[in-house]
Design an enzyme around this catalytic site. Structure first.
Site, PDB file in Angstrom:
ATOM      1  N   LYS A  88       1.022  -1.120   0.186  1.00 27.42           N
ATOM      2  CA  LYS A  88       0.132  -0.073  -0.022  1.00 27.42           C
ATOM      3  C   LYS A  88       0.975   1.180  -0.114  1.00 27.42           C
ATOM      4  O   LYS A  88       1.578   1.712   1.013  1.00 27.42           O
ATOM      5  CB  LYS A  88      -0.787   0.003   1.264  1.00 27.42           C
ATOM      6  CG  LYS A  88      -1.868   1.034   0.974  1.00 27.42           C
ATOM      7  CD  LYS A  88      -3.247   1.120   2.174  1.00 27.42           C
ATOM      8  CE  LYS A  88      -4.448   1.954   2.165  1.00 27.42           C
ATOM      9  NZ  LYS A  88      -4.089   3.404   2.162  1.00 27.42           N
TER      10      LYS A  88
ATOM     11  N   GLU B 134      -1.286   4.288  -7.985  1.00 32.76           N
ATOM     12  CA  GLU B 134      -0.819   5.196  -6.997  1.00 32.76           C
ATOM     13  C   GLU B 134       0.360   5.874  -7.177  1.00 32.76           C
ATOM     14  O   GLU B 134       1.402   5.345  -7.746  1.00 32.76           O
ATOM     15  CB  GLU B 134      -0.648   4.584  -5.601  1.00 32.76           C
ATOM     16  CG  GLU B 134      -0.735   5.387  -4.175  1.00 32.76           C
ATOM     17  CD  GLU B 134      -1.721   5.893  -3.607  1.00 32.76           C
ATOM     18  OE1 GLU B 134      -3.051   5.629  -4.126  1.00 32.76           O
ATOM     19  OE2 GLU B 134      -1.642   6.553  -2.707  1.00 32.76           O
TER      20      GLU B 134
ATOM     21  N   ARG C  78     -16.851   0.600  -0.644  1.00 32.86           N
ATOM     22  CA  ARG C  78     -15.895  -0.030   0.292  1.00 32.86           C
ATOM     23  C   ARG C  78     -16.408  -1.523   0.485  1.00 32.86           C
ATOM     24  O   ARG C  78     -17.265  -1.598   1.156  1.00 32.86           O
ATOM     25  CB  ARG C  78     -15.939   1.010   1.328  1.00 32.86           C
ATOM     26  CG  ARG C  78     -14.678   0.813   2.184  1.00 32.86           C
ATOM     27  CD  ARG C  78     -14.755   1.807   3.447  1.00 32.86           C
ATOM     28  NE  ARG C  78     -14.272   3.173   2.897  1.00 32.86           N
ATOM     29  CZ  ARG C  78     -13.117   3.825   2.867  1.00 32.86           C
ATOM     30  NH1 ARG C  78     -12.181   2.747   2.834  1.00 32.86           N
ATOM     31  NH2 ARG C  78     -13.077   4.961   2.613  1.00 32.86           N
TER      32      ARG C  78
ATOM     33  N   LYS D 125      -7.533  -3.471   3.381  1.00 35.25           N
ATOM     34  CA  LYS D 125      -6.372  -2.755   4.129  1.00 35.25           C
ATOM     35  C   LYS D 125      -5.737  -3.347   5.369  1.00 35.25           C
ATOM     36  O   LYS D 125      -6.583  -3.540   6.248  1.00 35.25           O
ATOM     37  CB  LYS D 125      -6.388  -1.533   3.905  1.00 35.25           C
ATOM     38  CG  LYS D 125      -7.470  -0.631   4.504  1.00 35.25           C
ATOM     39  CD  LYS D 125      -7.446   0.796   4.402  1.00 35.25           C
ATOM     40  CE  LYS D 125      -8.496   1.367   4.928  1.00 35.25           C
ATOM     41  NZ  LYS D 125      -8.559   2.764   4.729  1.00 35.25           N
TER      42      LYS D 125
HETATM   43  P1  ATP Z   1      -6.587   6.319   3.698  1.00 33.45           P
HETATM   44  O1  ATP Z   1      -7.207   7.157   4.633  1.00 33.45           O
HETATM   45  O2  ATP Z   1      -5.904   5.039   4.154  1.00 33.45           O
HETATM   46  O3  ATP Z   1      -5.854   7.115   2.492  1.00 33.45           O
HETATM   47  P2  ATP Z   1      -8.619   6.154   1.756  1.00 33.45           P
HETATM   48  O4  ATP Z   1      -9.909   6.065   2.314  1.00 33.45           O
HETATM   49  O5  ATP Z   1      -7.786   7.190   0.941  1.00 33.45           O
HETATM   50  O6  ATP Z   1      -7.754   5.676   3.166  1.00 33.45           O
HETATM   51  P3  ATP Z   1      -8.455   3.436   1.602  1.00 33.45           P
HETATM   52  O7  ATP Z   1      -9.992   2.835   1.035  1.00 33.45           O
HETATM   53  O8  ATP Z   1      -8.128   3.249   2.737  1.00 33.45           O
HETATM   54  O9  ATP Z   1      -8.449   4.920   1.062  1.00 33.45           O
HETATM   55  O10 ATP Z   1      -7.369   2.870   0.669  1.00 33.45           O
HETATM   56  C1  ATP Z   1      -7.654   2.656  -0.658  1.00 33.45           C
HETATM   57  C2  ATP Z   1      -6.413   3.693  -1.094  1.00 33.45           C
HETATM   58  O11 ATP Z   1      -4.826   3.138  -1.019  1.00 33.45           O
HETATM   59  C3  ATP Z   1      -6.572   3.917  -2.650  1.00 33.45           C
HETATM   60  O12 ATP Z   1      -7.451   4.859  -2.942  1.00 33.45           O
HETATM   61  C4  ATP Z   1      -5.316   4.220  -3.252  1.00 33.45           C
HETATM   62  O13 ATP Z   1      -4.986   5.411  -3.052  1.00 33.45           O
HETATM   63  C5  ATP Z   1      -4.278   3.642  -2.227  1.00 33.45           C
HETATM   64  N1  ATP Z   1      -3.381   2.496  -2.576  1.00 33.45           N
HETATM   65  C6  ATP Z   1      -2.201   2.483  -2.410  1.00 33.45           C
HETATM   66  N2  ATP Z   1      -1.514   1.387  -2.892  1.00 33.45           N
HETATM   67  C7  ATP Z   1      -2.733   0.539  -3.442  1.00 33.45           C
HETATM   68  C8  ATP Z   1      -2.494  -0.579  -4.085  1.00 33.45           C
HETATM   69  N3  ATP Z   1      -1.479  -1.523  -4.454  1.00 33.45           N
HETATM   70  N4  ATP Z   1      -4.178  -0.998  -4.466  1.00 33.45           N
HETATM   71  C9  ATP Z   1      -4.911  -0.079  -4.232  1.00 33.45           C
HETATM   72  N5  ATP Z   1      -4.815   1.008  -3.524  1.00 33.45           N
HETATM   73  C10 ATP Z   1      -3.531   1.558  -3.137  1.00 33.45           C
END
Ligand code: ATP
Length: 621
Positions: free
Chosen positions: A283, A333, A448, A454
């Site tokens: 991530k 990303e 979601r 995650k």
């Molecule tokens: P956070 O507060 O952790 O940033 P978020 O609400 O922005 O969370 P999440 O649903 O937690 O988003 O996690 C998905 C996000 O993680 C994606 O929107 C993307 O930006 C990021 N990301 C990083 N690496 C990856 C990956 N390998 N695959 C998918 N998403 C990834």
């Protein structure tokens, strides 16, 4: 439709304290509009002229709006300014001075929605020298013919402060209501519903059928909205072709989709228990970018569907060189990487690349790398419904080796131990954690779900993960805070199901003095006389505001609380609250509806409980 009629709808929408009534009003408006104007009417209800991703900015500064008002009303600039100070809203000033115009209008005609839209569009397109005068003239032309109620909204649209409080889900509900009759004619769906209702009592049946039809309609509409977030277009197609119109909406390069999001679980064991053998990816802590390739044209969109094409020239170039497909939509990303050491820069550095000026210099200083993880479309084919494993394989095939685009680091495993090792590896490289992906899952736009899970270091301790809350009102402050006029923010989270905001915390720390002054100014612009219709609260702040701004907050933990409405239901009257909440920063990149959801808070609460019990060595189950 006459603009007066639309303004009267706006007035009723603004005044209603009930979301249900709001939905009914919108449904009536949808019925009354014709196919030529419905698209524009929906955009106007959203306070815009086109879907947000087109970034058509109709904004005018207060100064210029006052100029236009003074021009048509015969009131001097000073008088208008004085009224503005008194009333706090230029919309109300416009309403007042239009009712008492001191000069008679020259060519006053009934305003139609189409005429208003046309002038507002011209305002948004005016640029260069003389454009401010041109904008003032265009607005004045409309105001000249406006009745007081029309003037109120004509002025609020360019000020980007329409105050209707209508969210996209409420608009979708309104569309759904209008097509219950049509869906009722669908034999297959009716049979399915009848089957589901076998046990239901006769007298409840009709009501229940209606509820289920509405629910299905809402899902059908939302599925389309998720791949093309343009409710004006949805409305037009529905109006022209009924439910068949929805079939015409599909993923298309150049139009951003609403992204898939990840759920949380506290351990690799639980992840594997939930989705079995899965892909496990690093991530990366940067920002999400969707790359749209249409032949030689490359467009980049943010997670919020903003067009970021001009910000990242190195990614555009790389996309031309490295994507081996004529047309494609892929996601990744972006992250600044230290070219000397190969290490990732922290998020704060990567964020510096989100800018409008000095783009080339910053690109040189902190070049980005895009780690791609999904492929949604390729050469005329929508791939969203393929299992993830196949999409990833296709992605692998079309990415050529190069500098700026790489595939995310990934392993496939069903061993918690192996996943744990991958997690530790990722953390030691300065990454945020991992995302596990269900190999069989479709791409789920706009939601979601457990297709992605995650796992972050932070879940293992107290509530380390921050929460994004929406400001719903403020308290004026006591003691030392009195001079700032702001003591604490009443804030809440988003209830997706009901399209409502429910309270979670009073955030009273984490501000600087300047921060408080700025915040108060910002909030006063969106003050509301009463509780907005979509807000559910037991608390009454000194000032209510339109749910608009999102702040990131941290807290020690999530607790149960009788004072807050997040997560409250009939069976269990306690809601959830943040313990010792403090503000981290304003999140200008999130809309109110993109705040943390009630469901996430409940999940985080459960997670926290589990982590705590595991800490003392008892079985968490
Ligand atoms: P956070 O507060 O952790 O940033 P978020 O609400 O922005 O969370 P999440 O649903 O937690 O988003 O996690 C998905 C996000 O993680 C994606 O929107 C993307 O930006 C990021 N990301 C990083 N690496 C990856 C990956 N390998 N695959 C998918 N998403 C990834």
């Amino acid at each position: 439709m006459q603009f007066r009629k639309l303004s009267e709808y706006f007035e009723r929408l603004e005044a209603t304290p009930s979301r249900l009534e709001m939905t009914d009003l919108l449904s009536g408006l949808f019925k009354e509009a014709n196919a030529n104007e419905i698209e524009k009417i929906i955009y106007l209800c959203q306070g815009q002229l086109a879907p947000a991703y087109m970034q058509i900015d109709v904004g005018m500064g207060e100064k210029f709006v006052m100029e236009a008002l003074s021009k048509v009303s015969g009131y001097t600039r000073e008088e208008i300014e004085k009224l503005f100070k008194e009333l706090g809203d230029l919309g109300l000033v416009a309403e007042k001075v239009s009712g008492k115009k001191r000069q008679s209008a020259l060519f006053s005609a009934e305003l139609t929605v189409l005429k208003v839209y046309e002038n507002l569009m011209k305002i948004s397109k005016a640029s260069g020298t003389g454009s401010q005068e041109a904008k003032i003239k265009l607005l004045a032309e409309l105001l000249n013919s406006a009745k007081p109620v029309e003037a109120k909204y004509l002025v609020r649209i360019p000020l980007q402060n329409l105050r209707l409080g209508v969210g996209d889900p409420t608009i979708m509900d309104a569309f759904a209501i209008n097509f219950i009759g049509e869906l009722r004619k669908n034999k297959k769906i009716m049979q399915e519903i009848e089957k589901e209702l076998k046990e239901t009592k006769e007298e409840k049946r009709n009501e229940e059928i209606e509820r289920r039809l509405k629910f299905r309609l809402r899902e059908m509409i939302e599925d389309k909205y998720n791949v093309r977030p343009d409710l004006g277009n949805v409305a037009k197609l529905l109006k022209q072709k009924g439910l068949d119109g929805l079939r015409e909406i599909d993923i298309e390069p150049g139009i951003p989709i609403r992204p898939s999001l990840a759920e949380r679980l506290p351990s690799s064991e639980e992840i594997i228990r939930k989705i079995g053998k899965c892909a496990c990816e690093a991530k990366y802590d940067g920002f999400r970018i969707a790359v749209h390739k249409k032949g030689n044209e490359i467009l980049l969109f943010s997670r919020r569907q903003e067009n970021m094409t001009s910000m990242f020239p190195e990614i555009i170039e790389a996309a031309r060189r490295q994507i081996n497909a004529k047309d494609a939509i892929l996601e990744g990303e972006a992250l600044a990487v230290n070219e000397q050491t190969g290490e990732y820069f922290p998020f704060q550095i990567t964020m510096q690349r989100k800018r409008k000026y000095d783009i080339a210099e910053k690109a040189e200083e902190y070049p980005l790398k895009l780690f791609v993880f999904d492929l949604l479309y390729r050469d005329g084919k929508n791939l969203m419904n393929l299992p993830f494993s196949e999409r990833r394989r296709e992605l692998d095939k079309i990415i050529k080796k190069g500098d700026a685009i790489e595939l995310t680091k990934s392993i496939i495993t069903d061993s918690p131990k192996e996943m744990e090792k991958f997690f530790e590896d990722s953390i030691s490289k300065g990454l945020e954690g991992i995302i596990a992906k269900d190999l069989n899952a479709k791409y789920i736009a706009g939601a979601r779900k457990f297709a992605w899970i995650k796992l972050k270091r932070s879940y293992r301790g107290a509530l380390e993960d921050s929460v994004d809350v929406v400001i719903l009102g403020y308290y004026k402050g006591k003691g030392l805070r009195t001079e700032f006029g702001l003591g604490a923010l009443l804030s809440g989270v988003y209830d997706e199901k009901e399209d409502k905001f429910r309270t979670l915390a009073k955030v009273g720390s984490g501000f600087t003095e300047e921060g408080m002054v700025e915040m108060k100014k910002m909030l006063d612009k969106i003050k509301r006389g009463n509780k907005p219709a979509r807000v559910d609260s037991l608390l009454e702040p000194d000032v209510w505001v339109e749910p608009k701004y999102v702040i990131e907050a941290r807290a020690d933990e999530i607790t149960k609380s009788p004072m807050h409405t997040a997560g409250r239901n009939e069976k269990d009257t306690d809601g959830y609250a943040l313990r010792f909440p403090r503000m981290i920063k304003l999140r200008t990149d999130r809309k109110a509806e993109e705040a943390t959801t009630v469901k996430e808070i409940i999940d985080m609460y459960k997670l926290q409980k589990r982590v705590k019990t595991e800490d003392v060595g008892t079985d968490a189950a």
